[in-house]
Scaffold this motif. Structure first.
Motif, mmCIF file in Angstrom:
data_model
loop_
_atom_site.group_PDB
_atom_site.id
_atom_site.type_symbol
_atom_site.label_atom_id
_atom_site.label_comp_id
_atom_site.label_asym_id
_atom_site.label_seq_id
_atom_site.Cartn_x
_atom_site.Cartn_y
_atom_site.Cartn_z
ATOM 1 N N ALA A 1 0.880 -1.369 -0.150
ATOM 2 C CA ALA A 1 0.104 -0.032 -0.115
ATOM 3 C C ALA A 1 0.799 1.286 0.097
ATOM 4 O O ALA A 1 0.658 2.210 -0.569
ATOM 5 C CB ALA A 1 -0.756 -0.020 0.952
ATOM 6 N N ALA A 2 2.048 1.253 0.848
ATOM 7 C CA ALA A 2 2.978 2.314 0.779
ATOM 8 C C ALA A 2 3.251 2.616 -0.728
ATOM 9 O O ALA A 2 3.441 3.959 -1.046
ATOM 10 C CB ALA A 2 3.948 2.248 1.886
ATOM 11 N N GLN A 3 3.820 1.556 -1.412
ATOM 12 C CA GLN A 3 4.405 2.022 -2.722
ATOM 13 C C GLN A 3 3.387 2.285 -3.389
ATOM 14 O O GLN A 3 3.724 3.048 -4.624
ATOM 15 C CB GLN A 3 4.906 0.456 -3.116
ATOM 16 N N LEU A 4 2.044 1.619 -3.424
ATOM 17 C CA LEU A 4 1.061 2.423 -4.161
ATOM 18 C C LEU A 4 0.794 3.958 -4.091
ATOM 19 O O LEU A 4 0.528 4.515 -4.994
ATOM 20 C CB LEU A 4 -0.130 1.508 -3.901
ATOM 21 N N GLU B 1 -1.420 11.681 2.382
ATOM 22 C CA GLU B 1 -1.830 11.430 3.723
ATOM 23 C C GLU B 1 -2.012 9.907 4.068
ATOM 24 O O GLU B 1 -1.542 9.674 5.160
ATOM 25 C CB GLU B 1 -3.266 11.992 3.706
ATOM 26 N N VAL B 2 -2.335 9.066 3.271
ATOM 27 C CA VAL B 2 -2.429 7.594 3.556
ATOM 28 C C VAL B 2 -0.967 7.055 3.747
ATOM 29 O O VAL B 2 -0.803 6.453 4.765
ATOM 30 C CB VAL B 2 -2.990 6.943 2.215
ATOM 31 N N TYR B 3 -0.170 7.409 3.073
ATOM 32 C CA TYR B 3 1.392 7.067 3.047
ATOM 33 C C TYR B 3 1.840 7.438 4.637
ATOM 34 O O TYR B 3 2.473 6.881 5.184
ATOM 35 C CB TYR B 3 2.313 7.755 1.838
ATOM 36 N N GLU B 4 1.547 8.910 5.017
ATOM 37 C CA GLU B 4 1.910 9.317 6.241
ATOM 38 C C GLU B 4 1.383 8.162 7.394
ATOM 39 O O GLU B 4 2.213 7.962 8.513
ATOM 40 C CB GLU B 4 1.760 10.733 6.595
ATOM 41 N N HIS B 5 0.202 7.787 7.345
ATOM 42 C CA HIS B 5 -0.400 7.069 8.095
ATOM 43 C C HIS B 5 0.273 5.520 8.125
ATOM 44 O O HIS B 5 0.368 4.940 9.327
ATOM 45 C CB HIS B 5 -1.981 6.850 7.996
ATOM 46 N N LEU B 6 0.743 5.406 7.011
ATOM 47 C CA LEU B 6 1.487 3.778 6.877
ATOM 48 C C LEU B 6 3.057 3.809 7.327
ATOM 49 O O LEU B 6 3.175 2.832 7.592
ATOM 50 C CB LEU B 6 1.391 3.216 5.436
ATOM 51 N N ALA B 7 3.579 4.995 7.222
ATOM 52 C CA ALA B 7 4.899 5.075 7.376
ATOM 53 C C ALA B 7 5.246 4.465 8.782
ATOM 54 O O ALA B 7 6.315 3.637 8.851
ATOM 55 C CB ALA B 7 5.311 6.378 7.351
ATOM 56 N N PRO B 8 4.703 4.815 9.606
ATOM 57 C CA PRO B 8 5.186 4.176 11.258
ATOM 58 C C PRO B 8 4.980 2.620 11.269
ATOM 59 O O PRO B 8 5.775 2.154 12.029
ATOM 60 C CB PRO B 8 4.238 5.013 12.112
#
Length: 510
Positions: free
Chosen positions: A121-124, A270-277
Protein backbone atom coordinates in the motif's frame (compact mmCIF):
# COMPACT_ATOMS: atom_id res chain seq x y z
CA UNK A 1 -2.50 -14.18 -34.05
CA UNK A 2 0.96 -15.07 -32.71
CA UNK A 3 3.50 -13.74 -35.19
CA UNK A 4 1.37 -10.75 -36.20
CA UNK A 5 3.45 -7.58 -36.45
CA UNK A 6 1.82 -4.46 -35.00
CA UNK A 7 2.67 -1.10 -36.58
CA UNK A 8 5.40 -2.74 -38.62
CA UNK A 9 7.51 -3.20 -35.51
CA UNK A 10 6.05 -5.25 -32.62
CA UNK A 11 5.81 -9.00 -33.26
CA UNK A 12 3.22 -10.67 -31.01
CA UNK A 13 4.51 -13.76 -29.20
CA UNK A 14 2.48 -15.09 -26.25
CA UNK A 15 -0.92 -14.04 -24.98
CA UNK A 16 -0.88 -13.03 -21.30
CA UNK A 17 -4.57 -12.33 -20.79
CA UNK A 18 -7.77 -11.33 -22.51
CA UNK A 19 -11.20 -9.91 -21.78
CA UNK A 20 -14.26 -8.64 -23.57
CA UNK A 21 -12.54 -5.53 -24.88
CA UNK A 22 -9.03 -6.69 -25.72
CA UNK A 23 -5.94 -8.77 -25.12
CA UNK A 24 -2.45 -8.41 -23.63
CA UNK A 25 0.52 -10.03 -25.37
CA UNK A 26 4.21 -10.37 -24.87
CA UNK A 27 5.83 -9.06 -28.02
CA UNK A 28 9.21 -8.50 -29.60
CA UNK A 29 10.27 -4.97 -30.54
CA UNK A 30 12.08 -5.62 -33.80
CA UNK A 31 13.69 -2.19 -33.93
CA UNK A 32 15.26 -2.11 -30.44
CA UNK A 33 15.62 -5.87 -29.97
CA UNK A 34 13.71 -6.08 -26.69
CA UNK A 35 10.67 -7.73 -25.18
CA UNK A 36 7.63 -5.54 -24.56
CA UNK A 37 4.00 -5.94 -23.55
CA UNK A 38 1.31 -4.98 -26.07
CA UNK A 39 -2.30 -4.30 -25.11
CA UNK A 40 -4.79 -4.55 -27.98
CA UNK A 41 -8.24 -2.96 -27.71
CA UNK A 42 -11.17 -3.28 -30.08
CA UNK A 43 -12.81 0.16 -30.28
CA UNK A 44 -16.01 -1.25 -31.80
CA UNK A 45 -16.51 -3.47 -28.74
CA UNK A 46 -15.90 -0.58 -26.36
CA UNK A 47 -17.99 2.02 -28.15
CA UNK A 48 -20.80 -0.40 -28.92
CA UNK A 49 -23.24 -0.20 -31.81
CA UNK A 50 -23.08 3.61 -32.01
CA UNK A 51 -21.56 4.09 -35.43
CA UNK A 52 -18.19 5.01 -36.87
CA UNK A 53 -18.14 8.49 -35.31
CA UNK A 54 -18.02 7.05 -31.78
CA UNK A 55 -15.24 4.65 -32.82
CA UNK A 56 -13.23 7.48 -34.37
CA UNK A 57 -13.70 9.59 -31.24
CA UNK A 58 -12.49 6.69 -29.10
CA UNK A 59 -9.39 6.35 -31.27
CA UNK A 60 -8.65 10.06 -30.87
CA UNK A 61 -9.14 9.94 -27.10
CA UNK A 62 -7.02 6.82 -26.84
CA UNK A 63 -3.98 8.45 -28.43
CA UNK A 64 -4.48 11.62 -26.37
CA UNK A 65 -4.80 9.79 -23.04
CA UNK A 66 -1.81 7.57 -23.80
CA UNK A 67 0.23 10.68 -24.55
CA UNK A 68 -0.81 12.22 -21.21
CA UNK A 69 -0.07 9.08 -19.20
CA UNK A 70 3.30 8.68 -20.92
CA UNK A 71 4.36 11.98 -19.36
CA UNK A 72 4.05 10.62 -15.82
CA UNK A 73 7.50 9.58 -14.64
CA UNK A 74 7.59 7.41 -11.54
CA UNK A 75 9.35 4.11 -10.76
CA UNK A 76 6.05 2.63 -9.58
CA UNK A 77 4.41 3.05 -12.99
CA UNK A 78 4.90 0.91 -16.06
CA UNK A 79 6.63 2.84 -18.85
CA UNK A 80 4.59 3.56 -21.98
CA UNK A 81 6.67 3.14 -25.16
CA UNK A 82 4.18 3.61 -27.98
CA UNK A 83 0.47 3.83 -28.85
CA UNK A 84 -1.69 4.07 -31.95
CA UNK A 85 -3.95 2.02 -34.17
CA UNK A 86 -3.25 -0.99 -36.37
CA UNK A 87 -6.07 -2.23 -38.56
CA UNK A 88 -9.19 -2.55 -36.41
CA UNK A 89 -7.20 -2.51 -33.15
CA UNK A 90 -5.88 0.19 -30.88
CA UNK A 91 -2.52 -0.77 -29.41
CA UNK A 92 -0.56 0.32 -26.36
CA UNK A 93 3.08 -0.78 -26.07
CA UNK A 94 4.44 -0.93 -22.55
CA UNK A 95 7.52 -1.98 -20.67
CA UNK A 96 7.50 -5.73 -20.01
CA UNK A 97 7.47 -6.20 -16.23
CA UNK A 98 8.86 -9.38 -14.69
CA UNK A 99 7.36 -10.77 -11.53
CA UNK A 100 3.94 -11.84 -10.29
CA UNK A 101 0.68 -9.97 -10.42
CA UNK A 102 -0.65 -9.17 -6.97
CA UNK A 103 -3.64 -11.53 -7.32
CA UNK A 104 -1.31 -14.51 -7.84
CA UNK A 105 1.06 -13.23 -5.16
CA UNK A 106 -1.80 -13.08 -2.66
CA UNK A 107 -3.03 -16.56 -3.62
CA UNK A 108 0.46 -17.99 -3.07
CA UNK A 109 0.81 -16.53 0.44
CA UNK A 110 -2.08 -17.32 2.78
CA UNK A 111 -2.34 -15.50 5.08
CA UNK A 112 -0.63 -12.54 3.47
CA UNK A 113 1.72 -10.98 6.09
CA UNK A 114 0.25 -7.71 7.26
CA UNK A 115 3.70 -6.12 6.96
CA UNK A 116 3.64 -7.01 3.25
CA UNK A 117 0.21 -5.42 2.93
CA UNK A 118 1.54 -2.19 4.43
CA UNK A 119 4.56 -2.24 2.10
CA UNK A 120 2.39 -2.80 -0.98
CA UNK A 121 0.00 0.00 0.00
CA UNK A 122 2.84 2.43 0.79
CA UNK A 123 4.41 1.86 -2.61
CA UNK A 124 1.02 2.33 -4.27
CA UNK A 125 0.57 5.64 -2.42
CA UNK A 126 3.83 6.93 -3.88
CA UNK A 127 2.72 6.02 -7.41
CA UNK A 128 -0.83 7.32 -6.94
CA UNK A 129 0.48 10.60 -5.59
CA UNK A 130 2.41 11.14 -8.83
CA UNK A 131 -0.57 10.06 -10.93
CA UNK A 132 -3.11 12.25 -9.12
CA UNK A 133 -0.84 15.29 -9.46
CA UNK A 134 -1.24 15.18 -13.28
CA UNK A 135 -4.25 14.64 -12.69
CA UNK A 136 -5.09 11.12 -13.81
CA UNK A 137 -7.50 8.77 -12.05
CA UNK A 138 -6.69 5.09 -12.54
CA UNK A 139 -10.35 4.01 -12.14
CA UNK A 140 -9.59 0.28 -12.10
CA UNK A 141 -7.09 -0.37 -9.30
CA UNK A 142 -7.16 -4.08 -8.44
CA UNK A 143 -4.67 -6.94 -7.86
CA UNK A 144 -4.57 -7.97 -11.54
CA UNK A 145 -3.43 -4.46 -12.44
CA UNK A 146 -0.48 -4.52 -10.03
CA UNK A 147 2.81 -6.39 -10.36
CA UNK A 148 5.24 -7.39 -7.62
CA UNK A 149 8.68 -7.46 -9.21
CA UNK A 150 11.54 -9.77 -8.18
CA UNK A 151 13.07 -6.99 -6.04
CA UNK A 152 9.76 -6.45 -4.19
CA UNK A 153 8.91 -3.24 -6.01
CA UNK A 154 5.22 -2.79 -6.87
CA UNK A 155 4.34 -1.53 -10.35
CA UNK A 156 0.97 -0.15 -11.44
CA UNK A 157 -0.28 -1.39 -14.82
CA UNK A 158 -2.99 -0.11 -17.15
CA UNK A 159 -2.57 3.51 -16.11
CA UNK A 160 -4.91 5.57 -18.24
CA UNK A 161 -6.52 2.62 -20.04
CA UNK A 162 -9.69 2.80 -17.94
CA UNK A 163 -9.48 6.57 -18.34
CA UNK A 164 -9.30 6.14 -22.11
CA UNK A 165 -12.37 3.95 -22.14
CA UNK A 166 -14.27 6.20 -19.73
CA UNK A 167 -12.70 9.66 -20.01
CA UNK A 168 -16.15 11.18 -19.64
CA UNK A 169 -16.77 10.02 -16.10
CA UNK A 170 -20.49 9.63 -16.70
CA UNK A 171 -20.19 7.32 -19.69
CA UNK A 172 -21.30 3.74 -19.42
CA UNK A 173 -20.35 1.01 -21.83
CA UNK A 174 -23.01 -0.10 -24.29
CA UNK A 175 -23.82 -2.97 -21.95
CA UNK A 176 -24.88 -0.46 -19.29
CA UNK A 177 -21.95 -1.22 -16.98
CA UNK A 178 -19.49 1.45 -15.83
CA UNK A 179 -15.81 0.96 -16.55
CA UNK A 180 -14.08 -0.71 -13.61
CA UNK A 181 -14.38 -3.83 -11.47
CA UNK A 182 -17.45 -3.95 -9.18
CA UNK A 183 -15.55 -5.48 -6.25
CA UNK A 184 -13.20 -2.45 -6.13
CA UNK A 185 -15.62 0.26 -7.22
CA UNK A 186 -16.28 3.30 -5.04
CA UNK A 187 -19.93 4.25 -4.36
CA UNK A 188 -19.71 7.40 -6.48
CA UNK A 189 -18.29 5.37 -9.38
CA UNK A 190 -20.99 2.72 -8.96
CA UNK A 191 -23.68 5.40 -9.17
CA UNK A 192 -22.16 6.90 -12.30
CA UNK A 193 -21.02 10.05 -10.54
CA UNK A 194 -17.88 12.10 -11.12
CA UNK A 195 -14.68 10.31 -10.13
CA UNK A 196 -11.44 11.71 -8.73
CA UNK A 197 -8.38 10.73 -6.68
CA UNK A 198 -10.78 9.87 -3.86
CA UNK A 199 -12.13 7.07 -6.07
CA UNK A 200 -8.69 5.44 -6.33
CA UNK A 201 -8.25 5.78 -2.56
CA UNK A 202 -11.46 3.80 -2.01
CA UNK A 203 -10.11 1.06 -4.31
CA UNK A 204 -6.87 1.13 -2.29
CA UNK A 205 -8.99 0.53 0.83
CA UNK A 206 -10.66 -2.47 -0.83
CA UNK A 207 -7.25 -3.77 -1.85
CA UNK A 208 -5.83 -3.40 1.67
CA UNK A 209 -8.88 -5.13 3.16
CA UNK A 210 -8.39 -8.02 0.72
CA UNK A 211 -4.67 -8.37 1.49
CA UNK A 212 -5.30 -8.32 5.23
CA UNK A 213 -8.42 -10.50 5.38
CA UNK A 214 -8.06 -12.70 2.30
CA UNK A 215 -11.24 -11.40 0.67
CA UNK A 216 -12.75 -8.18 -0.66
CA UNK A 217 -15.12 -6.42 1.79
CA UNK A 218 -18.15 -6.70 -0.51
CA UNK A 219 -18.86 -9.73 -2.67
CA UNK A 220 -21.99 -11.09 -4.29
CA UNK A 221 -23.45 -13.21 -7.08
CA UNK A 222 -24.28 -10.23 -9.30
CA UNK A 223 -22.51 -6.98 -10.14
CA UNK A 224 -25.51 -4.93 -9.04
CA UNK A 225 -25.63 -6.78 -5.73
CA UNK A 226 -21.97 -5.99 -5.11
CA UNK A 227 -22.46 -2.32 -6.01
CA UNK A 228 -25.47 -2.12 -3.67
CA UNK A 229 -23.33 -3.42 -0.81
CA UNK A 230 -20.64 -0.83 -1.56
CA UNK A 231 -23.31 1.84 -1.34
CA UNK A 232 -25.10 0.76 1.85
CA UNK A 233 -23.25 -1.87 3.91
CA UNK A 234 -20.43 -1.13 6.37
CA UNK A 235 -17.26 -3.18 5.85
CA UNK A 236 -16.27 -5.79 8.41
CA UNK A 237 -13.30 -4.49 10.46
CA UNK A 238 -10.27 -6.63 9.55
CA UNK A 239 -9.22 -7.21 13.16
CA UNK A 240 -12.35 -9.33 13.61
CA UNK A 241 -10.78 -11.69 11.08
CA UNK A 242 -7.08 -11.22 11.95
CA UNK A 243 -6.57 -9.84 15.48
CA UNK A 244 -2.81 -9.42 14.92
CA UNK A 245 -3.42 -6.56 12.47
CA UNK A 246 -2.45 -3.27 14.20
CA UNK A 247 -5.41 -1.13 15.22
CA UNK A 248 -4.14 1.98 13.35
CA UNK A 249 -4.05 -0.07 10.15
CA UNK A 250 -7.64 -1.24 10.64
CA UNK A 251 -8.73 2.37 11.27
CA UNK A 252 -7.03 3.52 8.07
CA UNK A 253 -8.78 0.82 6.02
CA UNK A 254 -12.16 1.87 7.41
CA UNK A 255 -11.45 5.53 6.56
CA UNK A 256 -10.46 4.59 3.01
CA UNK A 257 -13.74 2.67 2.69
CA UNK A 258 -15.91 5.60 3.78
CA UNK A 259 -19.04 5.90 1.62
CA UNK A 260 -18.71 9.68 1.44
CA UNK A 261 -15.54 10.72 -0.43
CA UNK A 262 -15.16 13.71 1.88
CA UNK A 263 -14.71 11.35 4.85
CA UNK A 264 -11.77 9.52 3.23
CA UNK A 265 -8.15 10.66 3.60
CA UNK A 266 -7.50 13.80 1.58
CA UNK A 267 -4.73 12.34 -0.58
CA UNK A 268 -2.44 9.40 -1.25
CA UNK A 269 0.26 11.40 0.56
CA UNK A 270 -1.87 11.44 3.74
CA UNK A 271 -2.43 7.67 3.48
CA UNK A 272 1.33 7.15 3.16
CA UNK A 273 1.98 9.20 6.29
CA UNK A 274 -0.37 6.89 8.24
CA UNK A 275 1.35 3.80 6.82
CA UNK A 276 4.93 5.02 7.37
CA UNK A 277 5.12 4.17 11.12
CA UNK A 278 4.08 0.59 10.31
CA UNK A 279 6.80 0.05 7.69
CA UNK A 280 9.90 -1.95 8.66
CA UNK A 281 12.87 0.34 9.42
CA UNK A 282 15.80 0.14 7.04
CA UNK A 283 18.43 -2.40 8.02
CA UNK A 284 16.26 -4.24 10.58
CA UNK A 285 16.34 -7.53 8.73
CA UNK A 286 16.71 -9.28 5.42
CA UNK A 287 13.95 -9.89 2.87
CA UNK A 288 12.48 -13.36 2.97
CA UNK A 289 13.34 -13.89 -0.69
CA UNK A 290 12.32 -12.69 -4.15
CA UNK A 291 9.04 -10.78 -4.51
CA UNK A 292 9.09 -9.59 -0.89
CA UNK A 293 7.37 -6.16 -1.01
CA UNK A 294 9.13 -5.06 2.20
CA UNK A 295 12.51 -5.32 0.46
CA UNK A 296 12.51 -1.71 -0.86
CA UNK A 297 12.16 -0.55 2.77
CA UNK A 298 14.56 -3.05 4.37
CA UNK A 299 17.27 -2.46 1.76
CA UNK A 300 16.41 0.79 -0.04
CA UNK A 301 18.11 1.34 -3.40
CA UNK A 302 20.01 -1.94 -3.12
CA UNK A 303 20.67 -3.80 -6.39
CA UNK A 304 18.21 -6.45 -7.47
CA UNK A 305 19.19 -10.01 -6.54
CA UNK A 306 21.80 -11.23 -9.06
CA UNK A 307 21.55 -7.97 -11.02
CA UNK A 308 23.81 -4.96 -11.28
CA UNK A 309 22.89 -2.18 -13.65
CA UNK A 310 24.86 0.90 -14.58
CA UNK A 311 22.79 4.03 -15.13
CA UNK A 312 23.51 6.05 -18.26
CA UNK A 313 25.58 9.18 -17.86
CA UNK A 314 23.54 12.32 -17.27
CA UNK A 315 23.30 14.67 -20.22
CA UNK A 316 23.72 18.42 -19.67
CA UNK A 317 20.53 20.45 -20.04
CA UNK A 318 20.40 22.64 -23.13
CA UNK A 319 20.65 26.38 -22.64
CA UNK A 320 17.44 28.09 -23.78
CA UNK A 321 17.72 31.15 -26.01
CA UNK A 322 15.42 34.15 -25.72
CA UNK A 323 12.35 33.21 -27.78
CA UNK A 324 11.33 34.98 -30.98
CA UNK A 325 7.60 35.49 -30.40
CA UNK A 326 6.53 35.66 -34.06
CA UNK A 327 8.58 32.60 -35.05
CA UNK A 328 7.35 30.71 -32.00
CA UNK A 329 3.71 31.43 -32.86
CA UNK A 330 4.25 30.03 -36.35
CA UNK A 331 5.94 26.94 -34.88
CA UNK A 332 3.05 26.41 -32.44
CA UNK A 333 0.53 26.50 -35.30
CA UNK A 334 2.55 23.91 -37.19
CA UNK A 335 2.91 21.66 -34.15
CA UNK A 336 -0.81 21.82 -33.34
CA UNK A 337 -1.61 20.96 -36.94
CA UNK A 338 0.55 17.85 -36.56
CA UNK A 339 -1.05 16.91 -33.22
CA UNK A 340 2.20 17.51 -31.29
CA UNK A 341 0.42 19.17 -28.39
CA UNK A 342 3.01 18.63 -25.65
CA UNK A 343 5.70 20.48 -27.60
CA UNK A 344 3.24 23.27 -28.38
CA UNK A 345 2.48 23.65 -24.66
CA UNK A 346 6.16 24.03 -23.82
CA UNK A 347 6.70 26.67 -26.50
CA UNK A 348 3.60 28.67 -25.55
CA UNK A 349 4.58 28.64 -21.88
CA UNK A 350 8.05 29.84 -22.84
CA UNK A 351 7.00 32.71 -25.12
CA UNK A 352 4.25 34.20 -22.92
CA UNK A 353 6.66 36.14 -20.64
CA UNK A 354 8.60 37.43 -23.66
CA UNK A 355 5.37 38.46 -25.41
CA UNK A 356 4.18 40.27 -22.28
CA UNK A 357 7.50 42.10 -22.08
CA UNK A 358 7.38 43.12 -25.75
CA UNK A 359 3.70 43.96 -26.14
CA UNK A 360 2.34 44.49 -22.60
CA UNK A 361 0.30 42.11 -20.44
CA UNK A 362 -3.02 43.56 -21.58
CA UNK A 363 -2.23 43.55 -25.30
CA UNK A 364 -4.37 41.55 -27.76
CA UNK A 365 -1.42 39.36 -28.79
CA UNK A 366 -0.77 38.31 -25.16
CA UNK A 367 -4.48 37.67 -24.58
CA UNK A 368 -4.62 35.46 -27.67
CA UNK A 369 -1.47 33.60 -26.64
CA UNK A 370 -2.78 33.07 -23.10
CA UNK A 371 -6.09 31.80 -24.44
CA UNK A 372 -4.27 29.38 -26.77
CA UNK A 373 -1.98 28.32 -23.92
CA UNK A 374 -4.92 27.51 -21.62
CA UNK A 375 -6.77 25.62 -24.35
CA UNK A 376 -3.67 23.63 -25.28
CA UNK A 377 -2.94 22.79 -21.64
CA UNK A 378 -6.47 21.43 -21.32
CA UNK A 379 -6.12 19.43 -24.52
CA UNK A 380 -2.87 18.02 -23.14
CA UNK A 381 -4.59 17.02 -19.89
CA UNK A 382 -2.59 19.51 -17.80
CA UNK A 383 -5.57 20.83 -15.85
CA UNK A 384 -3.58 22.01 -12.85
CA UNK A 385 -1.57 24.39 -15.03
CA UNK A 386 -4.59 25.42 -17.10
CA UNK A 387 -6.74 26.43 -14.11
CA UNK A 388 -4.89 29.64 -13.06
CA UNK A 389 -4.65 30.73 -16.70
CA UNK A 390 -8.41 30.31 -17.16
CA UNK A 391 -9.18 32.18 -13.95
CA UNK A 392 -6.97 35.06 -15.05
CA UNK A 393 -8.61 35.14 -18.47
CA UNK A 394 -12.09 35.05 -16.91
CA UNK A 395 -11.31 37.89 -14.50
CA UNK A 396 -9.80 40.10 -17.23
CA UNK A 397 -12.67 39.43 -19.61
CA UNK A 398 -15.29 40.09 -16.91
CA UNK A 399 -13.78 43.52 -16.24
CA UNK A 400 -13.98 44.36 -19.93
CA UNK A 401 -17.27 42.78 -20.99
CA UNK A 402 -19.10 41.81 -17.79
CA UNK A 403 -19.87 38.49 -16.03
CA UNK A 404 -22.59 37.49 -18.53
CA UNK A 405 -20.29 37.77 -21.55
CA UNK A 406 -20.11 34.56 -23.58
CA UNK A 407 -16.31 34.36 -23.46
CA UNK A 408 -16.23 35.09 -19.70
CA UNK A 409 -18.65 32.23 -19.13
CA UNK A 410 -16.65 29.89 -21.35
CA UNK A 411 -13.50 30.54 -19.31
CA UNK A 412 -15.41 29.88 -16.07
CA UNK A 413 -16.99 26.75 -17.51
CA UNK A 414 -13.54 25.48 -18.52
CA UNK A 415 -12.25 26.28 -15.02
CA UNK A 416 -15.08 24.20 -13.52
CA UNK A 417 -14.12 21.35 -15.84
CA UNK A 418 -10.51 21.59 -14.64
CA UNK A 419 -11.63 21.47 -11.00
CA UNK A 420 -13.70 18.38 -11.74
CA UNK A 421 -10.77 16.66 -13.44
CA UNK A 422 -8.49 17.60 -10.54
CA UNK A 423 -10.74 15.68 -8.14
CA UNK A 424 -12.23 18.73 -6.41
CA UNK A 425 -15.97 17.99 -6.77
CA UNK A 426 -17.21 20.53 -4.22
CA UNK A 427 -15.27 23.38 -5.87
CA UNK A 428 -16.37 22.25 -9.35
CA UNK A 429 -19.97 22.05 -8.16
CA UNK A 430 -19.82 25.62 -6.83
CA UNK A 431 -18.35 26.95 -10.10
CA UNK A 432 -20.90 25.16 -12.29
CA UNK A 433 -23.72 26.46 -10.08
CA UNK A 434 -22.33 29.99 -10.32
CA UNK A 435 -22.36 30.07 -14.14
CA UNK A 436 -25.61 28.14 -14.64
CA UNK A 437 -27.98 31.12 -14.10
CA UNK A 438 -26.29 33.03 -16.92
CA UNK A 439 -26.75 30.12 -19.32
CA UNK A 440 -30.32 29.60 -18.12
CA UNK A 441 -31.01 33.26 -18.85
CA UNK A 442 -29.56 32.88 -22.35
CA UNK A 443 -31.73 29.80 -22.86
CA UNK A 444 -34.81 31.73 -21.70
CA UNK A 445 -34.13 34.42 -24.30
CA UNK A 446 -34.04 31.93 -27.15
CA UNK A 447 -30.46 30.66 -27.28
CA UNK A 448 -29.43 27.02 -27.66
CA UNK A 449 -30.09 25.19 -24.37
CA UNK A 450 -27.35 22.58 -24.90
CA UNK A 451 -24.77 24.19 -22.58
CA UNK A 452 -27.39 24.78 -19.87
CA UNK A 453 -28.43 21.12 -20.05
CA UNK A 454 -24.80 19.99 -20.00
CA UNK A 455 -24.03 22.01 -16.85
CA UNK A 456 -27.12 20.67 -15.10
CA UNK A 457 -26.01 17.16 -15.97
CA UNK A 458 -22.52 17.80 -14.58
CA UNK A 459 -24.08 19.18 -11.38
CA UNK A 460 -26.12 15.98 -11.03
CA UNK A 461 -23.08 13.77 -11.40
CA UNK A 462 -21.02 15.89 -9.01
CA UNK A 463 -23.80 15.69 -6.42
CA UNK A 464 -23.39 11.92 -6.64
CA UNK A 465 -19.64 12.35 -6.17
CA UNK A 466 -20.10 14.33 -2.94
CA UNK A 467 -22.62 11.81 -1.62
CA UNK A 468 -25.86 13.83 -1.98
CA UNK A 469 -27.78 11.13 -3.81
CA UNK A 470 -31.27 12.55 -3.20
CA UNK A 471 -30.35 15.95 -4.62
CA UNK A 472 -28.60 14.30 -7.56
CA UNK A 473 -31.67 12.25 -8.40
CA UNK A 474 -33.91 15.32 -8.21
CA UNK A 475 -31.51 17.24 -10.43
CA UNK A 476 -31.35 14.50 -13.07
CA UNK A 477 -35.12 13.86 -13.03
CA UNK A 478 -35.83 17.56 -13.62
CA UNK A 479 -33.26 17.59 -16.42
CA UNK A 480 -34.84 14.49 -17.98
CA UNK A 481 -38.25 16.22 -18.02
CA UNK A 482 -36.81 19.33 -19.70
CA UNK A 483 -34.71 17.45 -22.28
CA UNK A 484 -37.63 15.20 -23.27
CA UNK A 485 -39.78 18.28 -23.76
CA UNK A 486 -37.07 19.96 -25.85
CA UNK A 487 -35.68 17.03 -27.85
CA UNK A 488 -38.21 14.21 -27.53
CA UNK A 489 -37.80 10.93 -25.63
CA UNK A 490 -35.48 9.24 -28.15
CA UNK A 491 -32.73 11.87 -28.25
CA UNK A 492 -29.38 10.52 -26.88
CA UNK A 493 -29.39 12.87 -23.86
CA UNK A 494 -32.75 11.84 -22.33
CA UNK A 495 -31.94 8.22 -23.21
CA UNK A 496 -28.68 8.51 -21.24
CA UNK A 497 -30.42 10.24 -18.33
CA UNK A 498 -33.10 7.54 -18.12
CA UNK A 499 -30.42 4.88 -18.15
CA UNK A 500 -28.52 6.68 -15.40
CA UNK A 501 -31.62 7.07 -13.23
CA UNK A 502 -32.59 3.44 -13.79
CA UNK A 503 -29.09 2.38 -12.83
CA UNK A 504 -29.31 4.34 -9.57
CA UNK A 505 -32.54 2.51 -8.76
CA UNK A 506 -30.95 -0.84 -9.61
CA UNK A 507 -27.87 -0.19 -7.47
CA UNK A 508 -30.03 1.03 -4.58
CA UNK A 509 -32.22 -2.02 -4.84
CA UNK A 510 -29.28 -4.40 -5.25
Amino acid sequence: MSGRVIAGRYELATILGQGGMGQVWTAYDQRLDRRVAVKLLRPDRVAGPTGSEAVDELRRRFVRECRVTAQVDHPGLVTVHDAGSDGDDLFLVMQYVEGSDLADHLAEHDPYPWQWSVAVAAQLCAALSAVHAVPIVHRDLKPRNLMVRPDGAVTVLDLGVASVLDSDTTRLTHTGTPIGSPAYMAPEQAMGGAVGPYTDLYALGVLLHELLSGDVPFAGSTALGVLHRHLYEPPLPVRQIRPEVPEPLESLVLRLLAKDPQHRPASAQEVYEHLAPLLPPSGTGLPTGPLDPTRPFLRPHAPWPDRVTTPPAAQPAPVAAKPDVAAAVDEVKQLLGQGRITQAVDILGGILPAAAEQHGEGSPVVRILRKQYAATLMDDGQYRRALPELRRLADDRAVEAGPADTQTLQYRYDAAHCLEQLGEPAAALAEYRAVLPYYENQYATGNNPARSFEIRQRIGYLLLAVGDHAAARGQLQALLHDTERMYGPHHPLPVELRRQLDRQLQVRGG
